[in-house]
Motif scaffolding. Structure first.
Motif, PDB file in Angstrom:
ATOM      1  N   TYR A 458       0.271  15.257   4.768  1.00 17.88           N
ATOM      2  CA  TYR A 458      -0.888  14.507   4.565  1.00 17.88           C
ATOM      3  C   TYR A 458      -0.658  13.481   3.444  1.00 17.88           C
ATOM      4  CZ  TYR A 458      -2.959  18.019   7.406  1.00 17.88           C
ATOM      5  OH  TYR A 458      -3.439  18.996   8.561  1.00 17.88           O
ATOM      6  N   PRO A 459       0.005  12.530   3.394  1.00 20.50           N
ATOM      7  CA  PRO A 459       0.517  11.511   2.319  1.00 20.50           C
ATOM      8  C   PRO A 459      -0.697  10.712   1.836  1.00 20.50           C
ATOM      9  CG  PRO A 459       1.395  10.915   4.388  1.00 20.50           C
ATOM     10  CD  PRO A 459       0.907  11.999   4.550  1.00 20.50           C
ATOM     11  N   TYR A 460      -1.700  10.368   3.067  1.00 18.35           N
ATOM     12  CA  TYR A 460      -2.489   9.383   2.711  1.00 18.35           C
ATOM     13  C   TYR A 460      -2.057   7.928   2.443  1.00 18.35           C
ATOM     14  CZ  TYR A 460      -6.291  12.623   2.815  1.00 18.35           C
ATOM     15  OH  TYR A 460      -7.300  13.778   3.212  1.00 18.35           O
ATOM     16  N   THR A 461      -1.238   7.436   3.338  1.00 16.98           N
ATOM     17  CA  THR A 461      -0.722   6.028   3.229  1.00 16.98           C
ATOM     18  C   THR A 461      -0.307   5.654   4.582  1.00 16.98           C
ATOM     19  OG1 THR A 461       1.077   4.648   2.373  1.00 16.98           O
ATOM     20  CG2 THR A 461       1.812   6.996   2.749  1.00 16.98           C
ATOM     21  N   ASP A 462      -0.256   4.298   4.804  1.00 13.81           N
ATOM     22  CA  ASP A 462       0.286   3.737   6.225  1.00 13.81           C
ATOM     23  C   ASP A 462       1.512   3.092   5.932  1.00 13.81           C
ATOM     24  OD1 ASP A 462      -0.633   1.395   4.816  1.00 13.81           O
ATOM     25  OD2 ASP A 462      -1.959   0.737   6.151  1.00 13.81           O
ATOM     26  N   LEU A 463       1.938   2.987   4.562  1.00 12.20           N
ATOM     27  CA  LEU A 463       3.134   2.362   4.146  1.00 12.20           C
ATOM     28  C   LEU A 463       3.392   0.899   4.494  1.00 12.20           C
ATOM     29  CD1 LEU A 463       5.762   5.274   4.963  1.00 12.20           C
ATOM     30  CD2 LEU A 463       4.825   4.643   2.881  1.00 12.20           C
ATOM     31  N   LEU A 464       2.052   0.084   4.609  1.00  9.68           N
ATOM     32  CA  LEU A 464       2.050  -1.218   5.179  1.00  9.68           C
ATOM     33  C   LEU A 464       1.731  -1.860   3.696  1.00  9.68           C
ATOM     34  CD1 LEU A 464      -0.012  -1.248   8.397  1.00  9.68           C
ATOM     35  CD2 LEU A 464       2.601  -1.356   8.149  1.00  9.68           C
ATOM     36  N   LEU A 465       1.954  -3.434   4.004  1.00  6.02           N
ATOM     37  CA  LEU A 465       1.449  -4.236   2.859  1.00  6.02           C
ATOM     38  C   LEU A 465      -0.040  -4.886   3.349  1.00  6.02           C
ATOM     39  CD1 LEU A 465       4.855  -6.497   2.895  1.00  6.02           C
ATOM     40  CD2 LEU A 465       4.196  -4.696   1.212  1.00  6.02           C
ATOM     41  N   HIS A 466      -0.693  -4.898   1.805  1.00 10.03           N
ATOM     42  CA  HIS A 466      -1.967  -5.276   2.089  1.00 10.03           C
ATOM     43  C   HIS A 466      -2.187  -6.223   1.156  1.00 10.03           C
ATOM     44  CE1 HIS A 466      -3.314  -2.434   5.369  1.00 10.03           C
ATOM     45  NE2 HIS A 466      -2.766  -1.635   4.747  1.00 10.03           N
ATOM     46  N   ASP A 467      -3.045  -7.311   1.142  1.00  7.28           N
ATOM     47  CA  ASP A 467      -3.603  -8.212   0.478  1.00  7.28           C
ATOM     48  C   ASP A 467      -4.453  -7.660  -0.366  1.00  7.28           C
ATOM     49  OD1 ASP A 467      -4.807 -10.324  -1.223  1.00  7.28           O
ATOM     50  OD2 ASP A 467      -4.193 -11.706   0.458  1.00  7.28           O
ATOM     51  N   MET A 468      -4.346  -7.292  -1.930  1.00  7.13           N
ATOM     52  CA  MET A 468      -5.058  -6.844  -2.520  1.00  7.13           C
ATOM     53  C   MET A 468      -6.231  -7.750  -3.688  1.00  7.13           C
ATOM     54  SD  MET A 468      -4.986  -3.988  -1.581  1.00  7.13           S
ATOM     55  CE  MET A 468      -6.189  -3.053  -2.719  1.00  7.13           C
ATOM     56  N   GLY A 469      -6.189  -9.061  -3.277  1.00  4.97           N
ATOM     57  CA  GLY A 469      -6.886 -10.091  -3.888  1.00  4.97           C
ATOM     58  C   GLY A 469      -6.163 -10.638  -5.067  1.00  4.97           C
ATOM     59  N   ASP A 470      -7.074 -11.479  -5.723  1.00  8.89           N
ATOM     60  CA  ASP A 470      -6.527 -12.461  -6.932  1.00  8.89           C
ATOM     61  C   ASP A 470      -6.191 -11.589  -8.208  1.00  8.89           C
ATOM     62  OD1 ASP A 470      -6.808 -14.438  -4.964  1.00  8.89           O
ATOM     63  OD2 ASP A 470      -8.306 -15.388  -6.312  1.00  8.89           O
ATOM     64  N   ASP A 471      -7.265 -10.535  -8.419  1.00  8.45           N
ATOM     65  CA  ASP A 471      -7.238  -9.785  -9.546  1.00  8.45           C
ATOM     66  C   ASP A 471      -5.773  -8.912  -9.639  1.00  8.45           C
ATOM     67  OD1 ASP A 471      -9.395 -10.695 -10.732  1.00  8.45           O
ATOM     68  OD2 ASP A 471     -10.492  -8.963  -9.930  1.00  8.45           O
ATOM     69  N   LEU A 472      -5.121  -8.621  -8.625  1.00  7.98           N
ATOM     70  CA  LEU A 472      -4.258  -7.587  -8.599  1.00  7.98           C
ATOM     71  C   LEU A 472      -2.854  -8.439  -8.505  1.00  7.98           C
ATOM     72  CD1 LEU A 472      -5.028  -4.304  -6.940  1.00  7.98           C
ATOM     73  CD2 LEU A 472      -4.771  -4.739  -9.510  1.00  7.98           C
ATOM     74  N   ALA A 473      -3.315  -9.664  -7.917  1.00  7.53           N
ATOM     75  CA  ALA A 473      -1.892 -10.480  -7.505  1.00  7.53           C
ATOM     76  C   ALA A 473      -0.803 -10.692  -8.732  1.00  7.53           C
ATOM     77  CB  ALA A 473      -2.380 -11.888  -6.914  1.00  7.53           C
TER      78      ALA A 473
END
Length: 562
Positions: A458-473
């Motif tokens: 039960y790791p709770y991750t898809d191990l994929l990349l996601h665009d997290m928006g400008d604030d976290l870029a």
């Protein structure tokens, strides 16, 4: 994250909530199979058309239909199907109390809740294999020294480096933290660097994942803020924090902190304005062998593009060049999923963080203009069989790989507590499981990863990349947001981050009270990490902001139980 120019630097957790996914291919001719599992939604819609046999049965079906309707409101039917197929159980079972989930790491897990919670071997490891774990632990913990030295098996540090030991970044095998002030060290945070492509040849190589990035001609792909005697460090890192209040619907204010990283004292010339700078704290080491055993196809199928207009989630997988085989492979480790497996992740860290060579990374981490680094003494030993002299030989590398593969995931605490279960329901109702895939059934493979074979995790991750928006870029050193078509780590751009596993996250600050969250360590609490979500996860963050005091307590209790 903002970065000011004219400056120097040093060595580097968060989770991304959202909906469905988009499929991307990184090379021509690659296909991503998608197997549709039996979805509970379809079963419920069929049963709803049947005659009602009794009142209890009718109520049960109505309740199940209500729950399914809630899930379909936040997830696409395709995403529900995929989650259920990977888990092997209905999504309603995942969203309620699941006794099996107490053992997040399956039979490898441990029930320790102390500062040692991340540092124990898989509980199902045999006595005959445990010795390899402790030998690997010794090489992970003990500092490497400058060559030449009497400690022949651990010499060759540098000449440019960030830290002298793996444990210096991964404190007690846990996550790192950002410097609190300009006087604080950055041992558990590092700075990755990348330049924009300027030629068509460079753009084509990036597009086809033939190279990881365009490195800076003087500073390379990672900033090293330390050097041995006679070798100038590349820069120094400092950080300033700016408060950023966020107000909930009920008036509660949560104060976030936004970092401005400053690189000072450049040792090899001025930085270019367009240099992209990526601060990253060290990730926790637990459960990595289990994540390595998740089949490629299980990760790829989650990147299937959806045609649902209401879905904002478009996770993609990174497609990288494996430095061991020279072939393309699925990336799954690191903040941007730029490493394919533990052996390459470890040896890349040896090379870039500590300046140590190995058979996978046989060249010193010196740029051509860094002559003092190039001419410094090495601790490389002859390997024979036509292999180049290296500082981390294959035997040491194997011990470290075994150690990093078998650091156990702690069991959940209070998983059946009513407050925790209420928070779990909120987590699912908001659609956080769209990126944080809860459960996988691992196969039994032909390798010697015996402890991980066949585990339900039960790791709770898809191990994929996601665009997290400008604030976290990540930004350029001049403080500007890069274009989204600029790749910084194979196919990943500055806005994209791999969904980190959530297991064990509730013990992060038990292991190390200074541990922080998100890629650059800006979040001091799990709620702060949630509130920094943007981009694909913006809708989930907006739902969190509607939570009242009780709702916030419930969500936090669930996250702390992981």
């Amino acid at each position: 994250m903002h970065v000011k120019k004219g400056l120097t630097s040093k060595p580097l957790c968060v989770f991304y909530s959202s909906f469905s996914s988009r499929f991307t291919t990184a090379s021509a001719g690659m296909s991503v199979p998608f197997t549709v599992s039996l979805t509970l939604m379809g079963a419920l819609s069929l049963s709803a058309c049947q005659p009602v046999e009794n009142t209890d049965d009718s109520v049960a079906k109505a309740n199940a239909a209500d729950k399914d309707s809630e899930q379909s409101a936040v997830l696409t039917p395709q995403r529900v199907q995929t989650i259920e197929a990977l888990a092997g159980v209905p999504i309603q079972q995942l969203a309620s109390f699941d006794p099996q989930e107490v053992k997040q790491g399956g039979d490898t897990g441990i029930s320790i809740t102390s500062s040692e919670s991340y540092s124990k071997p898989s509980s199902n490891i045999t006595a005959s294999r445990k010795g390899s774990f402790f030998i690997g632990n010794a090489f992970f913990k003990q500092p490497w020294v400058i060559a030449p030295a009497s400690t022949d098996s651990r010499d060759g540090l540098g000449a440019l480096f960030n830290v002298a030991a793996c444990q210096s970044c991964h404190i007690k095998d846990g996550r790192g933290h950002a410097p609190m002030s300009s006087d604080d060290d950055a041992d558990s945070l590092l700075i990755r660097l990348a330049m924009p492509a300027t030629t068509e040849e460079q753009r084509q190589k990036l597009a086809n994942s033939l190279i990881e990035k365009i490195v800076h001609p003087m500073y390379g792909g990672q900033l090293q803020d330390r050097g041995i005697q006679g070798v100038p460090a590349e820069a120094r890192i400092a950080v300033q924090w700016t408060d950023k209040p966020v107000t909930f619907t009920d008036g509660h204010v949560e104060t976030l902190r936004a970092p401005t990283f400053t690189l000072t004292n450049p040792g090899y010339g001025a930085f270019d304005d367009e240099l992209m700078v990526s601060p990253r704290i060290a990730l926790p080491m637990i459960g990595l062998g289990l994540l390595e055993q998740i089949p490629d196809e299980a990760i790829k199928r989650q990147a299937i593009k959806t045609n649902n207009a209401n879905s904002d989630i478009s996770g993609t997988f990174n497609w990288v060049m494996d430095p061991q085989t020279g072939k393309h492979a699925l990336g799954r480790f690191g903040w941007k999923a730029g490493q394919t497996k533990l052996i390459t992740q470890n040896q890349s860290a040896f090379n870039e963080d500590m300046g140590l060579t190995s058979n996978i990374r046989p060249h010193e981490s010196c740029m051509p203009t860094q002559t003092a680094c190039i001419n410094a003494a090495t601790g490389a030993d002859e390997q024979g069989n036509g292999k180049p002299p290296v500082e981390v030989n294959d035997e040491v590398a194997k011990f470290v790989e075994f150690y990093t593969r078998n650091l156990a995931v702690p069991h959940r605490r209070n998983a059946d507590d009513q407050l925790v279960l209420a928070g779990k329901k909120r987590f699912y109702d908001m659609g956080c499981q769209s990126c944080h895939t809860p459960r996988y059934q691992l196969p039994k493979t032909d390798d010697d990863h015996l402890e991980q074979h066949g585990q339900v995790i039960y790791p709770y991750t898809d191990l994929l990349l996601h665009d997290m928006g400008d604030d976290l870029a990540d930004r350029t050193i001049a403080g500007k947001l890069p274009s989204k078509d600029l790749q910084v780590e194979f196919l990943a751009n500055s806005y994209e981050w791999r969904t980190p596993a959530l297991w064990g996250i509730g013990l992060a600050q038990t292991v190390d009270p200074q541990a922080t969250f998100l890629h650059d360590g800006r979040a001091r609490t799990l709620m702060e990490a949630v509130l920094w979500h943007g981009g694909e996860a913006k809708k989930q963050k907006q739902k969190v902001l509607t939570l009242d005091k009780q709702g916030r307590s419930e969500l936090n209790a669930f996250l702390q139980s992981l």
